[in-house]
Motif scaffolding. Structure first.
Motif, PDB file in Angstrom:
ATOM      1  N   ASN A   1       0.857  -1.188   0.000  1.00 40.11           N
ATOM      2  CA  ASN A   1       0.000   0.000   0.000  1.00 40.11           C
ATOM      3  C   ASN A   1       0.893   1.237   0.000  1.00 40.11           C
ATOM      4  OD1 ASN A   1      -1.690   2.159   0.431  1.00 40.11           O
ATOM      5  ND2 ASN A   1      -2.750   1.270   2.163  1.00 40.11           N
ATOM      6  N   PRO A   2       1.152   1.803  -1.182  1.00 36.29           N
ATOM      7  CA  PRO A   2       2.065   2.948  -1.266  1.00 36.29           C
ATOM      8  C   PRO A   2       1.509   4.234  -0.663  1.00 36.29           C
ATOM      9  CG  PRO A   2       1.141   2.440  -3.416  1.00 36.29           C
ATOM     10  CD  PRO A   2       0.692   1.355  -2.485  1.00 36.29           C
ATOM     11  N   TRP A   3       0.278   4.223  -0.228  1.00 37.38           N
ATOM     12  CA  TRP A   3      -0.359   5.424   0.311  1.00 37.38           C
ATOM     13  C   TRP A   3      -0.381   5.475   1.835  1.00 37.38           C
ATOM     14  CZ3 TRP A   3      -1.313   9.373  -2.789  1.00 37.38           C
ATOM     15  CH2 TRP A   3      -1.449   9.139  -4.157  1.00 37.38           C
ATOM     16  N   LEU A   4       0.244   4.552   2.504  1.00 36.78           N
ATOM     17  CA  LEU A   4       0.228   4.553   3.966  1.00 36.78           C
ATOM     18  C   LEU A   4       0.732   5.900   4.501  1.00 36.78           C
ATOM     19  CD1 LEU A   4       1.705   1.004   4.639  1.00 36.78           C
ATOM     20  CD2 LEU A   4      -0.654   1.745   5.052  1.00 36.78           C
ATOM     21  N   PRO A   5       0.062   6.453   5.500  1.00 40.16           N
ATOM     22  CA  PRO A   5       0.506   7.742   6.052  1.00 40.16           C
ATOM     23  C   PRO A   5       1.939   7.700   6.580  1.00 40.16           C
ATOM     24  CG  PRO A   5      -1.648   7.144   6.935  1.00 40.16           C
ATOM     25  CD  PRO A   5      -1.160   5.968   6.128  1.00 40.16           C
ATOM     26  N   GLU A   6       2.389   6.550   7.029  1.00 42.84           N
ATOM     27  CA  GLU A   6       3.739   6.425   7.587  1.00 42.84           C
ATOM     28  C   GLU A   6       4.827   6.491   6.520  1.00 42.84           C
ATOM     29  OE1 GLU A   6       0.711   4.623  10.233  1.00 42.84           O
ATOM     30  OE2 GLU A   6       1.173   4.359   8.108  1.00 42.84           O
ATOM     31  N   ARG A   7       4.442   6.581   5.250  1.00 43.16           N
ATOM     32  CA  ARG A   7       5.432   6.597   4.169  1.00 43.16           C
ATOM     33  C   ARG A   7       6.425   7.740   4.317  1.00 43.16           C
ATOM     34  NH1 ARG A   7       0.650   8.613   2.092  1.00 43.16           N
ATOM     35  NH2 ARG A   7       0.767  10.505   0.828  1.00 43.16           N
ATOM     36  N   HIS A   8       6.020   8.809   4.958  1.00 41.52           N
ATOM     37  CA  HIS A   8       6.883   9.979   5.105  1.00 41.52           C
ATOM     38  C   HIS A   8       7.972   9.776   6.156  1.00 41.52           C
ATOM     39  CE1 HIS A   8       4.273  12.046   2.369  1.00 41.52           C
ATOM     40  NE2 HIS A   8       3.232  11.765   3.129  1.00 41.52           N
ATOM     41  N   MET A   9       7.905   8.673   6.887  1.00 40.70           N
ATOM     42  CA  MET A   9       8.944   8.377   7.873  1.00 40.70           C
ATOM     43  C   MET A   9      10.232   7.863   7.224  1.00 40.70           C
ATOM     44  SD  MET A   9       6.829   6.446  10.887  1.00 40.70           S
ATOM     45  CE  MET A   9       8.368   6.009  11.702  1.00 40.70           C
ATOM     46  N   LEU A  10      10.122   7.358   6.009  1.00 34.41           N
ATOM     47  CA  LEU A  10      11.296   6.795   5.348  1.00 34.41           C
ATOM     48  C   LEU A  10      12.297   7.887   4.993  1.00 34.41           C
ATOM     49  CD1 LEU A  10       9.825   4.195   2.832  1.00 34.41           C
ATOM     50  CD2 LEU A  10      11.050   3.732   4.951  1.00 34.41           C
TER      51      LEU A  10
ATOM     52  N   PRO B   1      14.988   9.776   2.604  1.00 35.67           N
ATOM     53  CA  PRO B   1      14.862  10.025   1.154  1.00 35.67           C
ATOM     54  C   PRO B   1      15.369   8.893   0.275  1.00 35.67           C
ATOM     55  CG  PRO B   1      15.680  11.974   2.268  1.00 35.67           C
ATOM     56  CD  PRO B   1      15.634  10.874   3.295  1.00 35.67           C
ATOM     57  N   GLU B   2      16.459   8.251   0.672  1.00 37.90           N
ATOM     58  CA  GLU B   2      17.017   7.187  -0.174  1.00 37.90           C
ATOM     59  C   GLU B   2      16.138   5.944  -0.227  1.00 37.90           C
ATOM     60  OE1 GLU B   2      18.977   6.733   3.889  1.00 37.90           O
ATOM     61  OE2 GLU B   2      18.476   8.391   2.579  1.00 37.90           O
ATOM     62  N   MET B   3      15.200   5.823   0.690  1.00 40.37           N
ATOM     63  CA  MET B   3      14.300   4.663   0.686  1.00 40.37           C
ATOM     64  C   MET B   3      12.919   5.004   0.140  1.00 40.37           C
ATOM     65  SD  MET B   3      15.161   2.575   4.147  1.00 40.37           S
ATOM     66  CE  MET B   3      14.386   1.087   3.544  1.00 40.37           C
ATOM     67  N   GLN B   4      12.692   6.265  -0.196  1.00 42.17           N
ATOM     68  CA  GLN B   4      11.396   6.672  -0.722  1.00 42.17           C
ATOM     69  C   GLN B   4      11.158   6.011  -2.074  1.00 42.17           C
ATOM     70  OE1 GLN B   4       8.896   8.779   0.338  1.00 42.17           O
ATOM     71  NE2 GLN B   4       9.880   9.070   2.318  1.00 42.17           N
ATOM     72  N   PRO B   5       9.957   5.538  -2.294  1.00 43.94           N
ATOM     73  CA  PRO B   5       9.626   4.995  -3.616  1.00 43.94           C
ATOM     74  C   PRO B   5       9.754   6.079  -4.674  1.00 43.94           C
ATOM     75  CG  PRO B   5       7.966   4.422  -1.989  1.00 43.94           C
ATOM     76  CD  PRO B   5       8.876   5.423  -1.346  1.00 43.94           C
ATOM     77  N   GLN B   6       9.986   5.673  -5.870  1.00 37.43           N
ATOM     78  CA  GLN B   6      10.169   6.619  -6.958  1.00 37.43           C
ATOM     79  C   GLN B   6       8.868   7.003  -7.636  1.00 37.43           C
ATOM     80  OE1 GLN B   6      13.149   8.113  -7.406  1.00 37.43           O
ATOM     81  NE2 GLN B   6      13.517   6.973  -5.524  1.00 37.43           N
ATOM     82  N   SER B   7       7.758   6.692  -7.001  1.00 37.20           N
ATOM     83  CA  SER B   7       6.442   7.012  -7.548  1.00 37.20           C
ATOM     84  C   SER B   7       6.007   8.381  -7.079  1.00 37.20           C
ATOM     85  CB  SER B   7       5.440   5.965  -7.051  1.00 37.20           C
ATOM     86  OG  SER B   7       4.125   6.434  -7.198  1.00 37.20           O
ATOM     87  N   GLY B   8       5.277   9.093  -7.924  1.00 36.71           N
ATOM     88  CA  GLY B   8       4.736  10.390  -7.554  1.00 36.71           C
ATOM     89  C   GLY B   8       3.758  10.281  -6.407  1.00 36.71           C
ATOM     90  N   LYS B   9       3.174   9.106  -6.194  1.00 35.64           N
ATOM     91  CA  LYS B   9       2.213   8.906  -5.112  1.00 35.64           C
ATOM     92  C   LYS B   9       2.838   9.159  -3.751  1.00 35.64           C
ATOM     93  CE  LYS B   9      -0.017   5.092  -7.480  1.00 35.64           C
ATOM     94  NZ  LYS B   9      -0.250   3.663  -7.460  1.00 35.64           N
ATOM     95  N   ASP B  10       4.111   8.863  -3.634  1.00 35.22           N
ATOM     96  CA  ASP B  10       4.740   8.845  -2.331  1.00 35.22           C
ATOM     97  C   ASP B  10       5.587  10.069  -2.039  1.00 35.22           C
ATOM     98  OD1 ASP B  10       3.712   6.271  -1.757  1.00 35.22           O
ATOM     99  OD2 ASP B  10       5.164   5.497  -3.183  1.00 35.22           O
ATOM    100  N   LEU B  11       5.620  10.994  -2.943  1.00 37.35           N
ATOM    101  CA  LEU B  11       6.474  12.165  -2.722  1.00 37.35           C
ATOM    102  C   LEU B  11       5.708  13.314  -2.141  1.00 37.35           C
ATOM    103  CD1 LEU B  11       8.533  11.936  -5.995  1.00 37.35           C
ATOM    104  CD2 LEU B  11       9.116  11.056  -3.753  1.00 37.35           C
TER     105      LEU B  11
END
Length: 186
Positions: free
Chosen positions: A165-174, A176-186
């Protein structure tokens, strides 16, 4: 009010006698697979939240009415900040249905709130053994690991949850080097 205090004790007493009677959970795999695919492909965060709500409906569909009652009681007790009552209800649920992942996941959540992170991790491990695609349990595991100071493992586990689930609110805890390369997660 006095009656509410008795409910967890009665649930705990009844659980061992009923431990052999939990039926198998209903087969929700086809719908769960559809929802996992849909949440990965969601175009907006709102769409993903709606799909996640549907996933929670599946995860919290207990094997029978008895298990559902214990699950609902535990969730209600947690919402009322009666963490002991919640744990007692989830203990009874797990005694009754030891192969139902959501009992462990919910008890882990209460123990996380109580700052008993290791106990929470133990329950999350069991929940994930039973339901490896439970991205909420993976997220909970990442949060517990993070609080315990194991950030590298926490980030790896969170990354696995984000693969589901690339939309999890916790995604911002990662970092930068582990952030997905999708626009969804930026």
């Amino acid at each position: 009010m006095r009656c509410l205090a008795i409910i967890p004790a009665l649930l705990a007493l009844a659980a061992p006698a009923l431990a052999e009677t939990c039926p198998p959970a209903p087969d929700l795999e086809p719908r769960k697979s559809e929802l996992l695919a849909a949440v990965r492909a969601a175009e907006t965060e709102l769409d993903a939240r709606l799909l996640t709500n549907e996933m929670w409906e599946l995860w919290t569909t207990a094997p029978d009415a008895t298990a559902q009652e214990w699950l609902d009681t535990g969730i209600e007790r947690r919402a009322a900040y009666d963490f002991e009552g919640a744990v007692n209800a989830f203990d009874a649920l797990i005694d009754y249905c030891p192969d139902y992942a959501e009992g462990y996941n919910q008890r882990a959540f209460v123990n996380f709130i109580r700052q008993d992170y290791q106990t929470s991790l133990d329950d999350l491990e069991r929940a994930l053994e039973l339901s490896p695609d439970h991205y909420a349990a993976l997220t909970g595991k990442a949060m517990a690991l993070y609080v315990l100071g194991d950030q590298p493992t926490a980030f790896t586990v969170l990354r696995r949850a984000l693969d589901m689930n690339p939309w999890l609110p916790e995604r911002h805890m990662l970092p930068p080097e582990m952030q997905p390369q999708s626009g969804k997660d930026l």
